[in-house]
Enzyme design. Sequence first.
Site, PDB file in Angstrom:
ATOM      1  N   GLN A   1       0.834  -1.186   0.000  1.00 32.22           N
ATOM      2  CA  GLN A   1       0.000   0.000   0.000  1.00 32.22           C
ATOM      3  C   GLN A   1       0.876   1.247   0.000  1.00 32.22           C
ATOM      4  OE1 GLN A   1      -2.312  -0.247   3.616  1.00 32.22           O
ATOM      5  NE2 GLN A   1      -0.618   0.365   4.906  1.00 32.22           N
TER       6      GLN A   1
ATOM      7  N   HIS B   1     -17.388  13.623  10.677  1.00 31.98           N
ATOM      8  CA  HIS B   1     -17.306  13.315  12.107  1.00 31.98           C
ATOM      9  C   HIS B   1     -18.500  13.866  12.889  1.00 31.98           C
ATOM     10  CE1 HIS B   1     -12.824  12.808  11.209  1.00 31.98           C
ATOM     11  NE2 HIS B   1     -13.289  11.622  11.550  1.00 31.98           N
TER      12      HIS B   1
ATOM     13  N   ASP C   1      -7.545   8.226  13.479  1.00 31.12           N
ATOM     14  CA  ASP C   1      -7.064   9.610  13.390  1.00 31.12           C
ATOM     15  C   ASP C   1      -7.554  10.463  14.554  1.00 31.12           C
ATOM     16  OD1 ASP C   1      -9.738  10.690  12.685  1.00 31.12           O
ATOM     17  OD2 ASP C   1      -9.399   9.740  10.748  1.00 31.12           O
TER      18      ASP C   1
ATOM     19  N   GLU D   1      -9.116   0.379  17.771  1.00 31.59           N
ATOM     20  CA  GLU D   1      -8.330   0.612  16.558  1.00 31.59           C
ATOM     21  C   GLU D   1      -7.359  -0.559  16.377  1.00 31.59           C
ATOM     22  OE1 GLU D   1      -6.446   1.418  13.363  1.00 31.59           O
ATOM     23  OE2 GLU D   1      -8.060   2.814  13.916  1.00 31.59           O
TER      24      GLU D   1
ATOM     25  N   ASP E   1      -8.387  -5.886  16.894  1.00 30.98           N
ATOM     26  CA  ASP E   1      -9.232  -6.046  15.724  1.00 30.98           C
ATOM     27  C   ASP E   1     -10.691  -5.801  16.125  1.00 30.98           C
ATOM     28  OD1 ASP E   1     -11.092  -8.081  14.128  1.00 30.98           O
ATOM     29  OD2 ASP E   1      -9.426  -7.501  12.817  1.00 30.98           O
TER      30      ASP E   1
ATOM     31  N   ASP F   1     -16.618   3.338  12.304  1.00 33.73           N
ATOM     32  CA  ASP F   1     -15.862   4.277  11.466  1.00 33.73           C
ATOM     33  C   ASP F   1     -14.844   3.478  10.654  1.00 33.73           C
ATOM     34  OD1 ASP F   1     -14.674   6.481  10.330  1.00 33.73           O
ATOM     35  OD2 ASP F   1     -13.576   7.073  12.141  1.00 33.73           O
TER      36      ASP F   1
ATOM     37  N   PRO G   1      -8.515  -5.062   5.289  1.00 34.75           N
ATOM     38  CA  PRO G   1      -8.870  -5.206   6.699  1.00 34.75           C
ATOM     39  C   PRO G   1     -10.265  -4.700   7.052  1.00 34.75           C
ATOM     40  CG  PRO G   1      -6.649  -4.330   6.460  1.00 34.75           C
ATOM     41  CD  PRO G   1      -7.265  -4.314   5.098  1.00 34.75           C
TER      42      PRO G   1
END
Length: 282
Positions: free
Chosen positions: A31, A62, A86, A106, A138, A157, A164
Amino acid sequence: MSEWIREPLHDGWAQTLRADETLFDSATEHQRLRVFENARFGRILTLDDVVQTTEGDNFIYHEMMTHVPILAHGAAKRVCIVGGGDGGMAREVLRHSSVEQVTMVEIDAGVVEFSKRYLPMLSQGAFEDPRLDLVIADGADFMRNAEGEEFDVIIIDSTDPIGPGEVLFTDTFYGHAKRAMAAGGIMVTQNGVPFMQGDELTGTMRAFQALFDDATCYLATIPTYAGGPMAFGWGTDSTARSVSLCELQERFAKSGLEPDYYTPDVHQAAFALPGYVQKLIP
């Protein structure tokens, strides 16, 4: 020198963004992650040249994924965010003083650290808020073992259902997530741009209709998620979607929020779906 970056996400149609200054570029065989400055949108994060978030318009995404379910619920104290490395989603959830605890799941700790360094304007200190519990795991595994958690709001989100992120669009994942919801809880998901990615919305709605008494979506227009308005899946066993405008206005005033996109009127209007989107809901 400036470089024009072409986003190849949709078949037969693309957008281009000018990279005025590249701040990070990591191309591997798997990637390519880039952060660059753009005159209109500020810092932009792309993955394989597909826009993930921007400094300029992230507030729309958001705000609509957080304020709509939280204010519709009216008494949300425990919120779970799956993804959101983020920190932008946590930023908006934590603006609600009534929220007592936020669990953010996350998969990659590196995403969090990367975002703190290159996109600190997105999290705005959210990672330091004592109400935030950051879990590096996960999301599918977390929900598989999260029965009894009793979250009032769950926000998925996720990236698009490629790599993934694919597992976060399955019936099994949604079923596990529902088991982790409190009575009257609300689940929201990002479901892409339905004009270009209609199958994403249809798949989620099929799963939600089997799980929830109220399963639909709502819309918001985000410039860099191009191709039309973005859809957010909505699932709940409550009547939260029918809360009156007057009640929303009271809750909004009490919250002290000062958003740049969300308003109670926009909240209600977002559930008014055009015909082509209605046809994507089974």
